[in-house]
Write a protein that holds these residues in place. Structure first.
Motif, mmCIF file in Angstrom:
data_model
loop_
_atom_site.group_PDB
_atom_site.id
_atom_site.type_symbol
_atom_site.label_atom_id
_atom_site.label_comp_id
_atom_site.label_asym_id
_atom_site.label_seq_id
_atom_site.Cartn_x
_atom_site.Cartn_y
_atom_site.Cartn_z
ATOM 1 N N SER A 188 -2.018 12.816 -42.414
ATOM 2 C CA SER A 188 -0.654 13.229 -42.040
ATOM 3 C C SER A 188 -0.550 13.663 -40.583
ATOM 4 N N ILE A 189 -1.660 13.769 -39.884
ATOM 5 C CA ILE A 189 -1.633 14.242 -38.499
ATOM 6 C C ILE A 189 -0.777 13.358 -37.588
ATOM 7 N N PRO A 190 -0.896 12.023 -37.634
ATOM 8 C CA PRO A 190 -0.089 11.203 -36.710
ATOM 9 C C PRO A 190 1.410 11.437 -36.850
ATOM 10 N N LYS A 191 1.890 11.583 -38.069
ATOM 11 C CA LYS A 191 3.329 11.783 -38.279
ATOM 12 C C LYS A 191 3.781 13.123 -37.708
ATOM 13 N N MET A 192 2.958 14.145 -37.852
ATOM 14 C CA MET A 192 3.338 15.465 -37.363
ATOM 15 C C MET A 192 3.427 15.502 -35.840
ATOM 16 N N PHE A 193 2.673 14.610 -35.178
ATOM 17 C CA PHE A 193 2.688 14.546 -33.723
ATOM 18 C C PHE A 193 3.489 13.351 -33.197
ATOM 19 N N ARG A 194 4.075 12.597 -34.091
ATOM 20 C CA ARG A 194 4.848 11.399 -33.723
ATOM 21 C C ARG A 194 3.991 10.449 -32.878
ATOM 22 N N VAL A 195 2.764 10.234 -33.356
ATOM 23 C CA VAL A 195 1.850 9.309 -32.699
ATOM 24 C C VAL A 195 1.612 8.171 -33.676
ATOM 25 N N ASP A 196 2.279 7.047 -33.459
ATOM 26 C CA ASP A 196 2.221 5.956 -34.429
ATOM 27 C C ASP A 196 1.721 4.644 -33.845
ATOM 28 N N SER A 197 1.300 4.655 -32.587
ATOM 29 C CA SER A 197 0.787 3.424 -31.996
ATOM 30 C C SER A 197 -0.578 3.090 -32.578
ATOM 31 N N GLU A 198 -0.883 1.810 -32.621
ATOM 32 C CA GLU A 198 -2.146 1.357 -33.197
ATOM 33 C C GLU A 198 -3.311 1.849 -32.360
ATOM 34 N N ILE A 199 -4.350 2.285 -33.035
ATOM 35 C CA ILE A 199 -5.544 2.757 -32.350
ATOM 36 C C ILE A 199 -6.311 1.559 -31.793
ATOM 37 N N MET A 200 -6.863 1.714 -30.606
ATOM 38 C CA MET A 200 -7.547 0.611 -29.939
ATOM 39 C C MET A 200 -9.035 0.928 -29.796
ATOM 40 N N GLY A 201 -9.815 -0.119 -29.518
ATOM 41 C CA GLY A 201 -11.245 0.074 -29.331
ATOM 42 C C GLY A 201 -11.882 -1.121 -28.680
ATOM 43 N N ASP A 202 -13.187 -1.019 -28.443
ATOM 44 C CA ASP A 202 -13.955 -2.143 -27.920
ATOM 45 C C ASP A 202 -15.267 -2.208 -28.679
ATOM 46 N N ASN A 203 -16.224 -2.981 -28.200
ATOM 47 C CA ASN A 203 -17.466 -3.140 -28.943
ATOM 48 C C ASN A 203 -18.370 -1.920 -28.850
ATOM 49 N N GLN A 204 -17.953 -0.917 -28.096
ATOM 50 C CA GLN A 204 -18.740 0.305 -27.979
ATOM 51 C C GLN A 204 -18.141 1.468 -28.777
ATOM 52 N N GLY A 205 -16.815 1.464 -28.958
ATOM 53 C CA GLY A 205 -16.219 2.602 -29.642
ATOM 54 C C GLY A 205 -14.715 2.509 -29.781
ATOM 55 N N ILE A 206 -14.119 3.618 -30.217
ATOM 56 C CA ILE A 206 -12.696 3.715 -30.518
ATOM 57 C C ILE A 206 -12.040 4.663 -29.520
ATOM 58 N N TYR A 207 -10.843 4.303 -29.054
ATOM 59 C CA TYR A 207 -10.094 5.155 -28.139
ATOM 60 C C TYR A 207 -9.069 5.981 -28.925
ATOM 61 N N PRO A 208 -9.112 7.292 -28.811
ATOM 62 C CA PRO A 208 -8.109 8.100 -29.505
ATOM 63 C C PRO A 208 -6.743 7.939 -28.854
ATOM 64 N N ASN A 209 -5.697 8.162 -29.629
ATOM 65 C CA ASN A 209 -4.352 8.209 -29.072
ATOM 66 C C ASN A 209 -4.055 9.624 -28.586
ATOM 67 N N LEU A 210 -3.059 9.757 -27.728
ATOM 68 C CA LEU A 210 -2.715 11.051 -27.145
ATOM 69 C C LEU A 210 -1.365 11.532 -27.672
ATOM 70 N N SER A 211 -1.274 12.840 -27.924
ATOM 71 C CA SER A 211 -0.002 13.421 -28.337
ATOM 72 C C SER A 211 0.954 13.457 -27.151
ATOM 73 N N ASN A 212 2.220 13.686 -27.438
ATOM 74 C CA ASN A 212 3.266 13.522 -26.430
ATOM 75 C C ASN A 212 3.364 14.672 -25.435
ATOM 76 N N GLU A 213 3.147 15.907 -25.887
ATOM 77 C CA GLU A 213 3.379 17.059 -25.028
ATOM 78 C C GLU A 213 2.112 17.553 -24.329
ATOM 79 N N TYR A 214 1.031 17.697 -25.075
ATOM 80 C CA TYR A 214 -0.171 18.345 -24.537
ATOM 81 C C TYR A 214 -1.381 17.417 -24.473
#
Length: 273
Positions: free
Chosen positions: A76-102
């Motif tokens: 439920s964390i993404p909805k509470m922060f209004r972060v709904d973009s698809e998570i991205m990554g490469d062959n080494q790892g995953i990039y977290p998404n960033l919240s809007n304010e902080y």
């Protein structure tokens, strides 16, 4: 822990804390100062709410903060922060998404699904593996605090977090309900058996405050939170009411704009560990 562990702690004489385990390690580019787990033992108590509020309050103080949504089947964390973009990554790892304010770094399985209501139909070992990957394969970078929103229960996934990830402290979320206090006690005992440090208790849904006269209305006849805290020699570090403003802001992804201070004591305690 016995080699062929059945995970039935009630009939087991072993202490999981005695088990020598090599903790998982994050990517070389990741440097996390403190890891805080938010646990309850029961679903629907408010772990995600407390995780979010704690992360936001720490970020407001200028700390670099991340949230690992380890509740794989009920994220439920993404909805509470209004972060709904698809998570991205490469062959080494995953990039977290960033919240809007902080700019809180967030990783959740809900950012990997086709739609937000797509269920995760995985068995325990696969879920535990995903939680491990959220720690070992994510580009967390430099963080002062990583908050782990843990799943309910005291079985595979919760044990994986406590045994595989170097958690510095646990926040136990409870409510005034006697039933929930009983289940939270199980989570406290699990933490003790795994030699995990408990920072303290936070009581969610503690009361309602009348909007007209500010009278505090207790939902339950008697809260066992203080009694539970005394039994296990813990501190109560916050009481969060049933607040329409809070629930509406969480539902609409505006949790970072909530400006009440019900967990200030918890934040100070987290800063001190």
């Amino acid at each position: 822990m016995a080699e062929n562990c059945s995970h039935n702690c009630g009939s087991c004489s072993q202490n999981c804390g005695d088990r020598i385990i090599e903790k998982k390690k994050p990517l070389p580019s990741t440097h996390i100062n403190k890891i805080i787990g938010v646990l309850s033992g029961k679903g629907g108590v408010g772990k995600s709410m407390v995780s979010s509020l704690l992360a936001v309050e720490l970020a407001k103080k200028g700390y670099k903060v991340g949230i690992m949504d380890a509740d794989i089947t009920g994220p439920s964390i993404p909805k509470m922060f209004r972060v709904d973009s698809e998570i991205m990554g490469d062959n080494q790892g995953i990039y977290p998404n960033l919240s809007n304010e902080y700019c809180i770094k967030i990783v959740s399985v809900n950012m990997m699904l086709e739609t937000e209501d797509t269920p995760v139909l995985w068995r325990g070992p696969v879920i535990s593996s995903m939680v491990d990957q959220f720690y070992t394969d994510v580009y967390w970078g430099d963080l002062d605090y990583l908050v782990i929103d843990m799943p309910p229960g005291t079985s595979d996934v919760a044990l994986s977090v406590l045994q595989d990830i170097p958690v510095d402290g646990l926040v136990m979320v409870t409510s005034a309900s006697k039933l929930i206090s009983m289940v939270v006690s199980k989570a406290i005992v699990m933490a003790e058996k795994t030699n995990s440090k408990i920072i303290g208790l936070v009581e969610n849904m503690s009361y309602i405050k009348c909007p007209n006269c500010d009278e505090v209305i207790r939902i339950y006849d008697e809260s066992l939170t203080k009694e539970t805290a005394e039994k296990y020699h813990l501190d109560v570090l916050g009481s969060i009411p049933l607040d329409t403003k809070l629930s509406n802001m969480a539902d609409n992804g505006l949790i970072e704009n909530y400006d009440e201070h019900y967990i200030d004591e918890l934040v100070l305690k987290v800063e001190s560990i």
